[in-house]
Design a protein around this motif. Structure first.
Motif, mmCIF file in Angstrom:
data_model
loop_
_atom_site.group_PDB
_atom_site.id
_atom_site.type_symbol
_atom_site.label_atom_id
_atom_site.label_comp_id
_atom_site.label_asym_id
_atom_site.label_seq_id
_atom_site.Cartn_x
_atom_site.Cartn_y
_atom_site.Cartn_z
ATOM 1 N N SER A 195 0.674 -0.881 -0.122
ATOM 2 C CA SER A 195 0.172 -0.061 -0.036
ATOM 3 C C SER A 195 0.735 1.173 -0.068
ATOM 4 N N ALA A 196 1.910 1.264 0.582
ATOM 5 C CA ALA A 196 3.010 2.418 0.511
ATOM 6 C C ALA A 196 3.865 2.602 -0.692
ATOM 7 N N MET A 197 3.411 1.658 -1.669
ATOM 8 C CA MET A 197 4.158 1.957 -3.099
ATOM 9 C C MET A 197 3.570 2.756 -4.044
ATOM 10 N N PRO A 198 4.174 3.519 -4.786
ATOM 11 C CA PRO A 198 3.469 4.313 -5.785
ATOM 12 C C PRO A 198 2.476 3.680 -6.547
ATOM 13 N N SER A 199 1.491 4.540 -7.160
ATOM 14 C CA SER A 199 0.518 3.894 -7.842
ATOM 15 C C SER A 199 0.985 3.118 -9.171
ATOM 16 N N HIS A 200 2.114 3.617 -9.621
ATOM 17 C CA HIS A 200 2.652 3.161 -10.874
ATOM 18 C C HIS A 200 3.755 2.031 -10.806
ATOM 19 N N TRP A 201 3.943 1.434 -9.606
ATOM 20 C CA TRP A 201 4.407 0.101 -9.245
ATOM 21 C C TRP A 201 3.265 -1.091 -9.387
ATOM 22 N N THR A 202 3.737 -2.213 -9.889
ATOM 23 C CA THR A 202 2.939 -3.416 -9.552
ATOM 24 C C THR A 202 3.641 -4.463 -8.934
ATOM 25 N N THR A 203 2.824 -5.272 -8.272
ATOM 26 C CA THR A 203 3.621 -6.397 -7.447
ATOM 27 C C THR A 203 2.876 -7.697 -7.881
ATOM 28 N N HIS A 204 3.723 -8.778 -7.729
ATOM 29 C CA HIS A 204 3.274 -10.107 -7.402
ATOM 30 C C HIS A 204 3.822 -10.862 -6.582
ATOM 31 N N THR A 205 3.246 -11.812 -5.757
ATOM 32 C CA THR A 205 3.853 -12.319 -4.571
ATOM 33 C C THR A 205 3.817 -13.732 -5.032
ATOM 34 N N PHE A 206 5.025 -14.451 -4.837
ATOM 35 C CA PHE A 206 5.000 -15.981 -5.014
ATOM 36 C C PHE A 206 4.875 -16.556 -3.359
ATOM 37 N N GLU A 207 3.849 -17.544 -3.471
ATOM 38 C CA GLU A 207 3.629 -17.817 -2.080
ATOM 39 C C GLU A 207 3.986 -19.494 -2.163
ATOM 40 N N TYR A 208 4.660 -19.849 -1.087
ATOM 41 C CA TYR A 208 4.967 -21.189 -1.130
ATOM 42 C C TYR A 208 4.000 -22.302 -0.398
ATOM 43 N N PRO A 209 3.602 -23.237 -1.003
ATOM 44 C CA PRO A 209 2.439 -24.085 -0.531
ATOM 45 C C PRO A 209 2.775 -24.594 0.722
ATOM 46 N N HIS A 240 13.463 -7.984 12.767
ATOM 47 C CA HIS A 240 13.550 -8.292 11.791
ATOM 48 C C HIS A 240 12.686 -8.304 10.348
ATOM 49 N N LEU A 241 11.400 -8.042 10.787
ATOM 50 C CA LEU A 241 10.502 -7.825 9.861
ATOM 51 C C LEU A 241 10.385 -6.411 9.263
ATOM 52 N N ILE A 242 11.583 -5.836 8.449
ATOM 53 C CA ILE A 242 11.639 -4.459 8.101
ATOM 54 C C ILE A 242 10.671 -3.872 7.390
ATOM 55 N N VAL A 243 10.171 -4.473 6.335
ATOM 56 C CA VAL A 243 9.380 -3.729 5.244
ATOM 57 C C VAL A 243 7.813 -3.717 6.003
ATOM 58 N N GLU A 244 7.619 -4.718 6.988
ATOM 59 C CA GLU A 244 6.269 -4.828 7.343
ATOM 60 C C GLU A 244 6.262 -3.823 8.727
ATOM 61 N N SER A 245 7.294 -3.538 9.329
ATOM 62 C CA SER A 245 7.530 -2.551 10.360
ATOM 63 C C SER A 245 7.790 -1.075 10.063
ATOM 64 N N LYS A 246 8.360 -0.869 8.879
ATOM 65 C CA LYS A 246 8.570 0.272 8.420
ATOM 66 C C LYS A 246 8.372 0.249 6.953
ATOM 67 N N PRO A 247 7.145 0.355 6.459
ATOM 68 C CA PRO A 247 6.586 0.190 5.046
ATOM 69 C C PRO A 247 7.010 1.432 4.229
ATOM 70 N N GLN A 248 6.543 2.493 4.823
ATOM 71 C CA GLN A 248 7.015 3.833 3.982
ATOM 72 C C GLN A 248 8.231 4.073 3.744
ATOM 73 N N GLU A 249 9.068 3.896 4.944
ATOM 74 C CA GLU A 249 10.695 4.121 4.975
ATOM 75 C C GLU A 249 11.273 3.091 3.871
ATOM 76 N N SER A 250 10.721 1.952 3.963
ATOM 77 C CA SER A 250 11.280 0.665 3.011
ATOM 78 C C SER A 250 11.154 1.176 1.515
ATOM 79 N N VAL A 251 9.689 1.419 1.493
ATOM 80 C CA VAL A 251 9.421 1.931 -0.172
ATOM 81 C C VAL A 251 10.142 3.111 -0.693
ATOM 82 N N ALA A 252 10.547 3.888 0.284
ATOM 83 C CA ALA A 252 11.390 5.280 -0.082
ATOM 84 C C ALA A 252 12.648 4.760 -0.320
ATOM 85 N N ALA A 253 13.443 3.843 0.372
ATOM 86 C CA ALA A 253 14.626 3.530 0.073
ATOM 87 C C ALA A 253 14.672 2.844 -0.994
#
Length: 239
Positions: free
Chosen positions: A26-40, A213-226
């Motif tokens: 949700s913190a990502m710019p609107s012009h980014w798209t994402t796909h998540t690989f999920e392990y069974p 340890h969970l960086i992008v979950e704890s600091k989503p805006q800062e992670s996206v900015a970096a």
């Protein structure tokens, strides 16, 4: 400056699913798209097998950025060591190149494996090693649910595999632009394992956060900015 479209393939941590990623996405710019690989959830594979499986799911033509968290880091490094031509960059977050915990004899890990499959994971262990005292209640609950949903056999096999992995030579020969996200409040991965990223490749970009340890979950805006700042340094992709 024209904002370029970015296509991110997300590889989750040991829990194997993308249930913790929504605030980050949700913190990502609107012009980014994402796909998540999920392990069974019930799949037990070696790192080599997962690398081959995920390589088969990569975009065929569209330029993409590989973002790998924790357990998935070694897989992403192995893929990036012999990269497909459309891999634009690699982002590693809260991960490792070799055994992330205190060195243990391999025989001891194998002996302890059956015992680990019996004992439940205490909540305080998850809080101490994955989270921080100021983690949001939503993140705490999300972590508990993600861990509870993973069969104990699968979880233990994945934990044991992290103690055996070693992708340091793959990392040394990376040619893909790479960004490493590191949490200054990391408690799961030993400091020596974290330091390997800079020691082995001083040229790789590193961004540090006041995070567990969970960086992008704890600091989503800062992670996206970096990540955005890192990607802006690269040639514009032609999707």
């Amino acid at each position: 400056m024209t904002e370029s479209h970015e296509n991110l393939l997300l590889l989750p941590g040991l829990h194997g699913v993308g249930s913790l990623f929504p605030p980050f996405i949700s913190a990502m710019p609107s012009h980014w798209t994402t796909h998540t690989f999920e392990y069974p959830l019930d799949a037990v594979r070696s790192y080599e097998e997962w690398t081959a499986i995920i390589r088969e799911t990569l975009p065929e033509r569209e330029p993409f950025v590989l973002v790998a968290e924790s357990f998935s880091g070694p897989i992403a490094v192995k893929i990036a060591a012999t990269p497909p031509p459309n891999l634009r960059a690699l982002v590693l977050t809260g991960t490792f190149l070799s055994n992330p915990v205190a060195p243990l004899p391999k025989w001891l890990v194998r002996v302890a494996k059956p015992l680990l499959k019996i004992a439940p994971v205490p909540r305080f262990i998850l809080r101490r090693f994955l989270l921080s005292p100021d983690s949001s209640p939503q993140l705490v609950q999300g972590v508990f649910q993600a861990v509870d949903s993973l069969p104990k056999t699968t979880m233990v096999d994945r934990i044991v595999s992290t103690c055996m992995v070693d992708v340091r030579e793959d990392y040394r020969r990376l040619t893909v632009p790479t960004l490493v996200l590191i949490g200054r409040r990391e408690r799961l991965i030993r400091s020596r394992a974290v330091a390997e990223f800079n020691r082995l490749r001083p040229d790789v970009q590193i961004a540090e956060f006041d995070a567990p340890h969970l960086i992008v979950e704890s600091k989503p805006q800062e992670s996206v900015a970096a990540i955005a700042q890192f990607l802006q340094q690269l040639p514009t992709s032609d999707a």
